[in-house]
Every structure is written in C-alpha cells, then in structure tokens.
Design a protein around this motif. Structure first.
Motif, short mmCIF file in Angstrom:
data_model
loop_
_atom_site.label_atom_id
_atom_site.label_comp_id
_atom_site.label_asym_id
_atom_site.label_seq_id
_atom_site.Cartn_x
_atom_site.Cartn_y
_atom_site.Cartn_z
N UNK A 61 0.86 -1.17 0.00
CA UNK A 61 0.00 0.00 0.00
C UNK A 61 0.90 1.22 0.00
N UNK A 62 0.96 1.91 -1.13
CA UNK A 62 1.81 3.10 -1.24
C UNK A 62 1.09 4.28 -0.59
N UNK A 63 1.78 4.92 0.36
CA UNK A 63 1.21 6.09 1.01
C UNK A 63 1.36 7.29 0.07
N UNK A 64 0.36 8.16 0.04
CA UNK A 64 0.31 9.20 -1.00
C UNK A 64 1.29 10.35 -0.85
N UNK A 65 1.89 10.55 0.30
CA UNK A 65 2.82 11.67 0.46
C UNK A 65 4.02 11.23 1.28
N UNK A 66 5.16 11.72 0.92
CA UNK A 66 6.36 11.31 1.62
C UNK A 66 7.34 12.45 1.71
N UNK A 67 8.47 12.22 2.25
CA UNK A 67 8.89 10.95 2.83
C UNK A 67 8.18 10.67 4.15
N UNK A 68 7.86 9.41 4.36
CA UNK A 68 7.16 8.98 5.57
C UNK A 68 8.16 8.96 6.73
N UNK A 69 7.81 9.64 7.82
CA UNK A 69 8.69 9.65 8.99
C UNK A 69 8.20 8.72 10.09
N UNK A 70 6.90 8.48 10.18
CA UNK A 70 6.36 7.57 11.20
C UNK A 70 4.93 7.17 10.84
N UNK A 71 4.57 5.93 11.16
CA UNK A 71 3.19 5.45 11.03
C UNK A 71 2.70 5.17 12.44
N UNK A 72 1.61 5.83 12.84
CA UNK A 72 1.12 5.68 14.22
C UNK A 72 -0.03 4.70 14.33
N UNK A 73 -0.83 4.55 13.25
CA UNK A 73 -1.90 3.56 13.31
C UNK A 73 -2.34 3.16 11.91
N UNK A 74 -2.81 1.91 11.81
CA UNK A 74 -3.35 1.39 10.57
C UNK A 74 -4.64 0.67 10.92
N UNK A 75 -5.74 1.09 10.28
CA UNK A 75 -7.04 0.46 10.48
C UNK A 75 -7.52 -0.10 9.16
N UNK A 76 -8.07 -1.30 9.20
CA UNK A 76 -8.67 -1.89 8.02
C UNK A 76 -10.12 -2.17 8.35
N UNK A 77 -11.01 -1.47 7.65
CA UNK A 77 -12.45 -1.53 7.94
C UNK A 77 -12.71 -1.24 9.42
N UNK A 78 -11.97 -0.29 9.97
CA UNK A 78 -12.17 0.16 11.35
C UNK A 78 -11.48 -0.69 12.41
N UNK A 79 -10.79 -1.76 12.02
CA UNK A 79 -10.13 -2.65 12.96
C UNK A 79 -8.62 -2.44 12.87
N UNK A 80 -7.97 -2.33 14.03
CA UNK A 80 -6.52 -2.10 14.05
C UNK A 80 -5.78 -3.27 13.41
N UNK A 81 -4.78 -2.94 12.61
CA UNK A 81 -3.92 -3.92 11.94
C UNK A 81 -2.49 -3.64 12.41
N UNK A 82 -1.78 -4.70 12.82
CA UNK A 82 -0.41 -4.50 13.31
C UNK A 82 0.63 -5.34 12.56
N UNK A 83 0.19 -6.20 11.65
CA UNK A 83 1.13 -7.09 10.96
C UNK A 83 1.61 -6.51 9.63
N UNK A 84 2.02 -5.27 9.65
CA UNK A 84 2.52 -4.59 8.46
C UNK A 84 3.97 -4.17 8.69
N UNK A 85 4.65 -3.89 7.59
CA UNK A 85 6.03 -3.41 7.63
C UNK A 85 6.11 -2.18 6.74
N UNK A 86 6.78 -1.15 7.21
CA UNK A 86 7.00 0.05 6.41
C UNK A 86 8.33 -0.08 5.70
N UNK A 87 8.29 -0.05 4.37
CA UNK A 87 9.53 -0.17 3.59
C UNK A 87 10.22 1.19 3.49
N UNK A 88 11.45 1.18 3.04
CA UNK A 88 12.25 2.41 2.95
C UNK A 88 11.64 3.43 1.99
N UNK A 89 10.88 2.97 1.00
CA UNK A 89 10.29 3.91 0.05
C UNK A 89 8.86 4.32 0.40
#
Length: 137
Positions: free
Chosen positions: A1-29
C-alpha cells in the motif's frame, strides 16, 4: 500500500475496515507491506485508514526560492495599481506580434502570480507526491 505523500517519517496507526492492523512493515520507500494483503474478505474491497507523519526536515532551497519569487510577483502586482486591482486574475497572452503590434489574450483562462504552471505542478507532484490517493482492486 503506497502512502500518497512522503517521505514517511512515522506510522502511528493502521485500520482496516475500522479494525486495528499490526502485521505490516514500512519499507524504505514509504510503502506499507502486509503478507496477507489489504483485503479483509476475499474479493471485497477494504477501507484502509493510515495515520502517519511525513515531510522533510528542511525545506529545499529551490522551493524556498519559488515561494519567494511568487510573493515578490504578488507584491509587484499589488503595488501596480493604487486600488489593489493589480492582484486581480488576468487573462494569459496566447499570441503576440511585433510588426503592426498585436496581442491576443486567452479569455477563458485567468491566472495570478500565485498560480503554478501545469508543468511545474507536475514536477512538484512527481518529486513530493501528488496528494491524497484512493487505492482499489
């Protein structure tokens, strides 16, 4: 999932259909990678909401220069007429001849000193990201 603006400095939360998701990895790009993908149910699109921070530590010199030039042009336009009408949008020149002087203005397109050309908007968008995006499957 490419985030629309960068460079990304931190991700504080990810929700999928309103439910917290924690099994993700942020790549260098600036891409959020998840082994199982971004669909909660097979063949049904999910809504993914990401809260993150992004941006540069220091504004690049060419962007500072661009903004300074735009402000200067705006001040020149403001001071060109005593009543402030110099700031009003004006039609762009489409054609100009020298012999038997003639100028043709575009009556449809109005521009101001604060408006970037399409070419410059494209270059800035390619360099820093074009804004909000919607990802669908």
């Amino acid at each position: 999932l490419r985030l629309p603006a960068g460079p990304v400095t931190a991700v504080t939360s990810v929700l999928m259909d309103g439910v917290a998701v924690t099994d993700w990895t942020l790549t260098a790009d600036g891409v959020l990678f998840r082994v199982v993908g971004w669909q909660a149910h097979h063949h049904i699109p999910s809504t993914v909401t990401v809260t993150y921070t992004h941006g540069l530590v220091q504004v690049p010199e060419d962007i500072v220069d661009l903004v300074c030039r735009m402000v200067t042009a705006g001040l020149v336009a403001l001071r060109s007429e005593q009543d402030g009408t110099g700031l009003a949008a004006s039609p762009g020149v489409v054609q100009e001849r020298v012999d038997d002087y003639s100028v043709t203005f575009d009556s449809e397109t109005k521009t101001t000193e604060m408006e970037l050309s399409e070419r410059l908007r494209d270059r800035i968008g390619a360099r820093f990201g074009a804004g909000v995006a919607l990802v669908g499957l």
